[in-house]
Motif scaffolding. Structure first.
Motif, PDB file in Angstrom:
ATOM      1  N   PRO A 119       2.277  32.100  60.174  1.00 13.26           N
ATOM      2  CA  PRO A 119       1.143  32.656  59.441  1.00 13.26           C
ATOM      3  C   PRO A 119       0.170  31.555  59.045  1.00 13.26           C
ATOM      4  CG  PRO A 119       3.226  33.467  58.569  1.00 13.26           C
ATOM      5  CD  PRO A 119       3.540  32.353  59.522  1.00 13.26           C
ATOM      6  N   MET A 129       6.017  43.475  57.295  1.00 18.31           N
ATOM      7  CA  MET A 129       5.526  42.991  55.995  1.00 18.31           C
ATOM      8  C   MET A 129       5.654  44.088  54.938  1.00 18.31           C
ATOM      9  SD  MET A 129       4.798  39.929  56.575  1.00 18.31           S
ATOM     10  CE  MET A 129       3.946  39.494  55.077  1.00 18.31           C
ATOM     11  N   SER A 130       5.492  43.721  53.690  1.00 17.35           N
ATOM     12  CA  SER A 130       5.617  44.683  52.605  1.00 17.35           C
ATOM     13  C   SER A 130       4.564  45.772  52.749  1.00 17.35           C
ATOM     14  CB  SER A 130       5.437  43.982  51.259  1.00 17.35           C
ATOM     15  OG  SER A 130       6.445  43.021  51.065  1.00 17.35           O
ATOM     16  N   ARG A 168       8.825  39.546  60.168  1.00 17.88           N
ATOM     17  CA  ARG A 168       8.212  40.809  59.762  1.00 17.88           C
ATOM     18  C   ARG A 168       6.872  41.024  60.457  1.00 17.88           C
ATOM     19  NH1 ARG A 168      10.330  43.289  55.206  1.00 17.88           N
ATOM     20  NH2 ARG A 168      12.078  42.183  54.260  1.00 17.88           N
ATOM     21  N   ARG A 169       6.097  39.941  60.585  1.00 19.29           N
ATOM     22  CA  ARG A 169       4.816  40.070  61.280  1.00 19.29           C
ATOM     23  C   ARG A 169       5.028  40.440  62.743  1.00 19.29           C
ATOM     24  NH1 ARG A 169       0.136  38.233  58.898  1.00 19.29           N
ATOM     25  NH2 ARG A 169       0.359  37.084  56.941  1.00 19.29           N
ATOM     26  N   ILE A 181       8.707  35.728  57.097  1.00 21.46           N
ATOM     27  CA  ILE A 181       7.374  36.316  57.244  1.00 21.46           C
ATOM     28  C   ILE A 181       7.040  36.491  58.723  1.00 21.46           C
ATOM     29  CG2 ILE A 181       4.908  35.960  56.828  1.00 21.46           C
ATOM     30  CD1 ILE A 181       6.433  36.704  54.340  1.00 21.46           C
ATOM     31  N   ASN A 182       7.395  35.497  59.551  1.00 16.15           N
ATOM     32  CA  ASN A 182       7.167  35.590  60.988  1.00 16.15           C
ATOM     33  C   ASN A 182       7.884  36.795  61.585  1.00 16.15           C
ATOM     34  OD1 ASN A 182       5.379  33.854  62.216  1.00 16.15           O
ATOM     35  ND2 ASN A 182       6.802  32.136  62.263  1.00 16.15           N
ATOM     36  N   ASP A 217      -3.201  36.711  53.027  1.00 22.08           N
ATOM     37  CA  ASP A 217      -4.131  37.656  53.650  1.00 22.08           C
ATOM     38  C   ASP A 217      -5.293  38.063  52.760  1.00 22.08           C
ATOM     39  OD1 ASP A 217      -2.404  37.576  55.783  1.00 22.08           O
ATOM     40  OD2 ASP A 217      -1.425  39.494  55.339  1.00 22.08           O
ATOM     41  N   TYR A 218      -5.161  37.896  51.432  1.00 21.14           N
ATOM     42  CA  TYR A 218      -6.200  38.386  50.526  1.00 21.14           C
ATOM     43  C   TYR A 218      -6.792  37.304  49.624  1.00 21.14           C
ATOM     44  CZ  TYR A 218      -4.703  43.036  51.960  1.00 21.14           C
ATOM     45  OH  TYR A 218      -4.405  44.156  52.705  1.00 21.14           O
ATOM     46  N   GLU A 222       8.129  37.944  49.093  1.00 22.26           N
ATOM     47  CA  GLU A 222       7.462  38.152  50.375  1.00 22.26           C
ATOM     48  C   GLU A 222       6.164  38.925  50.211  1.00 22.26           C
ATOM     49  OE1 GLU A 222      11.438  38.134  53.223  1.00 22.26           O
ATOM     50  OE2 GLU A 222      10.583  40.048  52.554  1.00 22.26           O
ATOM     51  N   ALA A 223       6.159  39.900  49.291  1.00 22.20           N
ATOM     52  CA  ALA A 223       4.942  40.680  49.060  1.00 22.20           C
ATOM     53  C   ALA A 223       3.821  39.803  48.516  1.00 22.20           C
ATOM     54  CB  ALA A 223       5.237  41.829  48.096  1.00 22.20           C
ATOM     55  N   GLN A 265       2.375  37.509  51.131  1.00 24.02           N
ATOM     56  CA  GLN A 265       1.430  38.235  51.978  1.00 24.02           C
ATOM     57  C   GLN A 265       0.057  38.344  51.317  1.00 24.02           C
ATOM     58  OE1 GLN A 265       2.601  42.235  52.958  1.00 24.02           O
ATOM     59  NE2 GLN A 265       0.849  42.582  54.303  1.00 24.02           N
TER      60      GLN A 265
END
Length: 359
Positions: free
Chosen positions: A350, A1-2, A338-339, A335-336, A306-307, A298-299, A302
């Motif tokens: 995700p 991830m970023s 990178r995770r 995303i998968n 997540d936030y 992508e950033a 995320q």
């Protein structure tokens, strides 16, 4: 991830305190605008009348002859205006003091010129109503809202993109219409000039660019293509920008390089991310910019997951055009991947994306 770095507890405390202080200042400024101009007594044919001055564009008007009521109105107006001026002065001094803590804490992220421009747009009552901050500068709002700092490569840019909101139904003030976007830019930096005649871009002496862009106007939009009259910037029409106002906008206080706060109004993060992904897939896009667009998308995804506790399978997202929602499966796969690299081979989707078959 970023790659990102979460703010420390102390950085968060300073950021939150500064934002609250600045929001209070903005509220006082908005209240003070109701007292623009002044009151004075004017004698006509031997009789006193209370006159309200409202500025060069609106003229003056009489509030009636001297009486207990107009004398009370005069006292209340004068005292309230004086009190607001004192409070605003005090809060401005506190903001200046707090700015030093923001710099020391390292949360001063937004380039100063861009911050000064956006602050001026806000003071002109254009921000959020007629103009929205786009591009890399919007990411300063997302990272601050999440309480993180993204890697510098995702944020650094030599231009500021502003979206002309053709859905706005708010009439511009006469002074703003007269100055236009170019006039506001030149108030911040006198070296700003249009790149060419009837250009969508202004450039200053150091090469910093401010672009005015808009979505194609349909029958439901307004016909204006610029903020001001005369030789103002003319918005460039780009496909896909209408998506950026499909969901409610995000408002966030961010911190400039000199430590002073500024209010940003940006697209909802999920729409921003999907639009950035869509732009990265356009064959006419510069290859170097396409890669950066993808990384920015992508950033922000995320951060959304997540936030911000946002989902990519809710009704708001499903209501977006197919051009955007059709890209979600591919974004899921990236995303998968990178995770999986950072979370011991995890391959589950995700949270918030929904099942791939549904997309």
């Amino acid at each position: 991830m970023s790659k990102l770095k979460e703010l420390t507890a102390e950085q968060r405390r300073i950021a939150v305190g500064t934002a609250q202080l600045y929001e209070h200042l903005l509220e006082l400024d908005a209240e003070r605008k109701a007292f623009h101009g002044g009151l004075y007594w004017k004698t006509v044919a031997g009789r006193d009348y209370l006159v309200r001055t409202t500025g060069p564009h609106r003229g003056n008007r009489s509030l009636g002859p001297r009486s207990p009521e107009t004398e009370q109105a005069y006292r209340e107006f004068t005292e309230t205006k004086r009190d607001l001026d004192l409070r605003i002065k005090s809060i401005n001094e506190e903001v200046a003091r707090q700015a030093k803590f923001c710099v020391a804490a390292g949360i001063n992220r937004v380039p100063r010129l861009a911050a000064d421009i956006v602050r001026s747009l806000d003071a002109s009552e254009l921000l959020g109503s007629h103009l929205i901050i786009l591009g890399s500068h919007a990411m300063y709002a997302y990272e601050m809202a999440a309480g993180v700092q993204l890697k510098a490569g995702l944020l650094q840019t030599e231009d500021l993109d502003t979206l002309l909101n053709t859905k706005s139904e708010i009439e511009l003030a006469g002074s703003t219409r007269s100055a236009g976007l170019l006039g506001i830019l030149q108030d911040v930096d006198a070296t700003f000039k249009p790149q060419r005649k009837r250009s969508f871009r202004a450039v200053n002496a150091k090469g910093f660019m401010v672009d005015l862009i808009r979505a194609p106007i349909d029958s439901g939009g307004l016909a204006f293509t610029s903020i001001g009259s005369g030789h103002d910037l003319i918005a460039d029409q780009l496909r896909g920008l209408e998506w950026l106002t499909a969901l409610p906008l995000m408002t966030q206080i961010v911190i400039a390089e000199n430590g002073f706060p500024v209010r940003f109004v940006v697209p909802e993060p999920r729409v921003f991310a999907l639009h950035k992904l869509w732009v990265s897939l356009q064959p006419t896009r510069d290859p170097i910019k396409r890669k950066r667009d993808l990384h920015q998308a992508e950033a922000v995804v995320q951060l959304a997951l997540d936030y911000f506790n946002l989902r990519f399978d809710d009704a708001a997202i499903k209501a977006l055009p197919k051009d955007l929602t059709a890209m979600i499966p591919g974004l899921v796969e990236r995303i998968n991947a990178r995770r999986a690299k950072t979370q011991s081979g995890q391959t589950a989707l995700p949270p918030g994306f929904g099942d791939r078959d549904e997309d």
